[in-house]
Design an enzyme around this catalytic site. Structure first.
Site, short mmCIF file in Angstrom:
data_model
loop_
_atom_site.label_atom_id
_atom_site.label_comp_id
_atom_site.label_asym_id
_atom_site.label_seq_id
_atom_site.Cartn_x
_atom_site.Cartn_y
_atom_site.Cartn_z
N GLY A 56 0.85 -1.18 0.00
CA GLY A 56 0.00 0.00 0.00
C GLY A 56 0.89 1.23 0.00
CD GLN A 61 3.50 5.91 2.65
OE1 GLN A 61 2.49 5.37 2.24
NE2 GLN A 61 4.53 5.24 3.16
CB CYS A 104 5.54 2.28 7.29
SG CYS A 104 5.03 3.77 6.44
CG LEU A 105 6.55 1.03 1.27
CD1 LEU A 105 5.90 1.30 -0.08
CD2 LEU A 105 7.63 -0.03 1.16
CG HIS A 146 -0.29 1.37 7.31
ND1 HIS A 146 0.70 1.07 8.22
CD2 HIS A 146 0.31 2.09 6.32
CE1 HIS A 146 1.85 1.60 7.79
NE2 HIS A 146 1.63 2.22 6.65
CD GLU A 147 -1.15 2.65 2.81
OE1 GLU A 147 -0.81 3.84 2.64
OE2 GLU A 147 -0.31 1.75 2.99
CG HIS A 150 0.47 6.75 5.56
ND1 HIS A 150 1.61 7.29 6.12
CD2 HIS A 150 0.75 5.45 5.32
CE1 HIS A 150 2.54 6.34 6.21
NE2 HIS A 150 2.03 5.22 5.74
#
Length: 179
Positions: A56, A61, A104-105, A146-147, A150
């Protein structure tokens, strides 16, 4: 995106923002223009997510503070969920709360046990402005939550407290990508 095209095939890989970047900690703005720039952003998000081996990715990000995210994520039964959401709203969570490993990226190489509901429902729109509802269970429910976090200016580290938070922050301080 054209029907039948591979998501991200026409996108460009963008640099990922890392923990501490101000755009990651600010609320994202609603999308009001459902034109070609939005479609290009979604393509870029897919290309970037795949290049980073993620499941995701939210627009902030990659430095775009708008309410958009993409996903290509399995659930606990290994069913693949592929799509994007514009102006998503987490409208329902339920089931049991599960503490599971979450990464997380924007915190590459790190993860921590984070509590999330194992069921989630998110409403939003497609790049064409069509309403959509996405339901997730298990790992996919974790991804949706999670997204959505963000886009509110939160990362999973913000959900941690006590020992887990301190341990993760020590790992961040030692990470090669940390400024």
């Amino acid at each position: 995106m054209r029907q039948g095209s591979i998501p991200g095939a026409h996108g460009r890989v963008r640099p990922l923002g890392l923990l501490g970047d101000p755009v990651l900690h600010a609320r994202c703005a609603e999308v009001t223009d459902f034109g070609p720039e939005l479609a290009a952003l979604v393509e870029d998000l897919f290309a970037t997510m795949y290049a980073a081996h993620g499941v995701g990715l939210a627009a902030n990000q990659v430095g775009e503070a708008v309410r958009v995210f993409v996903y290509d994520c399995p659930d606990d039964e290994d069913e693949r969920h592929l799509g994007h959401l514009v102006n998503p709203r987490l409208v329902e969570t339920g089931g049991v709360v599960v503490r599971g490993p979450e990464g997380c990226l924007s915190l590459p190489g790190l993860e921590a046990g984070t509590e999330r509901y194992d069921e989630a429902v998110v409403t939003g729109f497609t790049v064409a402005g069509e309403p959509v509802t996405v339901r997730g269970t298990g790992f996919f429910a974790r991804c949706l939550q999670h997204e959505c976090d963000h886009l509110k200016g939160r990362v999973y580290a913000d959900r941690l407290t006590g020992r887990r938070h301190r341990k993760l922050m020590r790992q961040v301080a030692r990470a090669s990508w940390h400024r």
